[in-house]
Design a protein around this motif. Structure first.
Motif, PDB file in Angstrom:
ATOM      1  N   HIS A 158       0.826  -1.206   0.000  1.00  0.00           N
ATOM      2  CA  HIS A 158       0.000   0.000   0.000  1.00  0.00           C
ATOM      3  C   HIS A 158       0.862   1.259   0.000  1.00  0.00           C
ATOM      4  CE1 HIS A 158      -4.024  -1.605   0.255  1.00  0.00           C
ATOM      5  NE2 HIS A 158      -3.657  -2.426   1.256  1.00  0.00           N
ATOM      6  N   LEU A 159       1.929   1.228   0.804  1.00  0.00           N
ATOM      7  CA  LEU A 159       2.830   2.389   0.870  1.00  0.00           C
ATOM      8  C   LEU A 159       3.510   2.611  -0.478  1.00  0.00           C
ATOM      9  CD1 LEU A 159       4.468   2.008   4.379  1.00  0.00           C
ATOM     10  CD2 LEU A 159       2.808   3.721   3.669  1.00  0.00           C
ATOM     11  N   LEU A 160       3.954   1.529  -1.118  1.00  0.00           N
ATOM     12  CA  LEU A 160       4.599   1.658  -2.428  1.00  0.00           C
ATOM     13  C   LEU A 160       3.608   2.168  -3.459  1.00  0.00           C
ATOM     14  CD1 LEU A 160       6.853  -1.540  -2.622  1.00  0.00           C
ATOM     15  CD2 LEU A 160       7.574   0.823  -2.308  1.00  0.00           C
ATOM     16  N   ARG A 161       2.374   1.679  -3.425  1.00  0.00           N
ATOM     17  CA  ARG A 161       1.350   2.095  -4.354  1.00  0.00           C
ATOM     18  C   ARG A 161       0.998   3.581  -4.144  1.00  0.00           C
ATOM     19  NH1 ARG A 161      -3.389  -2.027  -4.169  1.00  0.00           N
ATOM     20  NH2 ARG A 161      -2.750  -1.618  -2.104  1.00  0.00           N
ATOM     21  N   ASP A 162       0.838   3.947  -2.869  1.00  0.00           N
ATOM     22  CA  ASP A 162       0.519   5.338  -2.548  1.00  0.00           C
ATOM     23  C   ASP A 162       1.674   6.254  -2.933  1.00  0.00           C
ATOM     24  OD1 ASP A 162      -1.934   4.617  -1.583  1.00  0.00           O
ATOM     25  OD2 ASP A 162      -1.385   4.740   0.541  1.00  0.00           O
ATOM     26  N   ALA A 163       2.909   5.797  -2.743  1.00  0.00           N
ATOM     27  CA  ALA A 163       4.075   6.618  -3.090  1.00  0.00           C
ATOM     28  C   ALA A 163       4.182   6.734  -4.622  1.00  0.00           C
ATOM     29  CB  ALA A 163       5.339   6.006  -2.520  1.00  0.00           C
TER      30      ALA A 163
END
Length: 167
Positions: A158-163
């Motif tokens: 999720h963090l990678l996608r959001d970033a």
């Protein structure tokens, strides 16, 4: 007594109830003297002394140093009969009391072994319970670790996608 001090264990607790059997004929004066007399019959001192007395008795009468018991030594036979009449019952009594004492000690030993076996079985049951609980806790810990790993991977994704989306 602090938490690390163990209470004293009476290792003879199963034998204490049979202490009255320790004196073969009881603890009275006659019993003590009778026991000493019965035990003396089987000693080398008694056998050697008796042999010396008999040899001197026979030699004294054969060589005519005295003539109070000439051949066939009837008085000597009477002395042996008298000795046997007292020795046999004392020895039988000692054997009977020793057998009772041995039986009591064997029973006490059996109760002691049974108590040890019971304690050992109880400890074995407790160890099995603890082992089962440990196995369950290990399985739960493994399941939780796997779930944490999955959640961590999801959060990471999720963090990678959001970033990557620029948020």
């Amino acid at each position: 007594m602090d938490a690390h001090t163990k209470p004293a264990v009476d290792h003879l607790r199963f034998h204490r109830q049979h202490e009255h059997l320790l004196a073969t004929f009881g603890s009275d004066v006659f019993g003590l003297k009778a026991e000493a007399f019965a035990r003396f019959f089987g000693t080398p001192v008694f056998l050697i002394t008796q042999t010396v007395v008999v040899v001197l008795w026979i030699v004294a009468n054969v060589l005519k140093w005295t003539d109070f018991d000439v051949y066939p030594f009837i008085l000597l036979n009477l002395a042996f009969s008298l000795q046997a009449a007292y020795a046999a019952p004392l020895i039988l009594l000692a054997q009977t009391r020793q057998a009772a004492r041995d039986k009591a000690h064997a029973e006490a030993d059996a109760r002691h072994r049974e108590a040890i076996a019971t304690a050992s079985a109880t400890q074995s049951e407790q160890m099995l319970l603890l082992l089962r609980q440990n196995t369950e806790l290990t399985a739960m810990t493994k399941a939780m670790a796997e779930r944490i790993e999955r959640l961590t991977a999801e959060v990471h994704q999720h963090l990678l996608r959001d970033a990557g989306q620029g948020h």
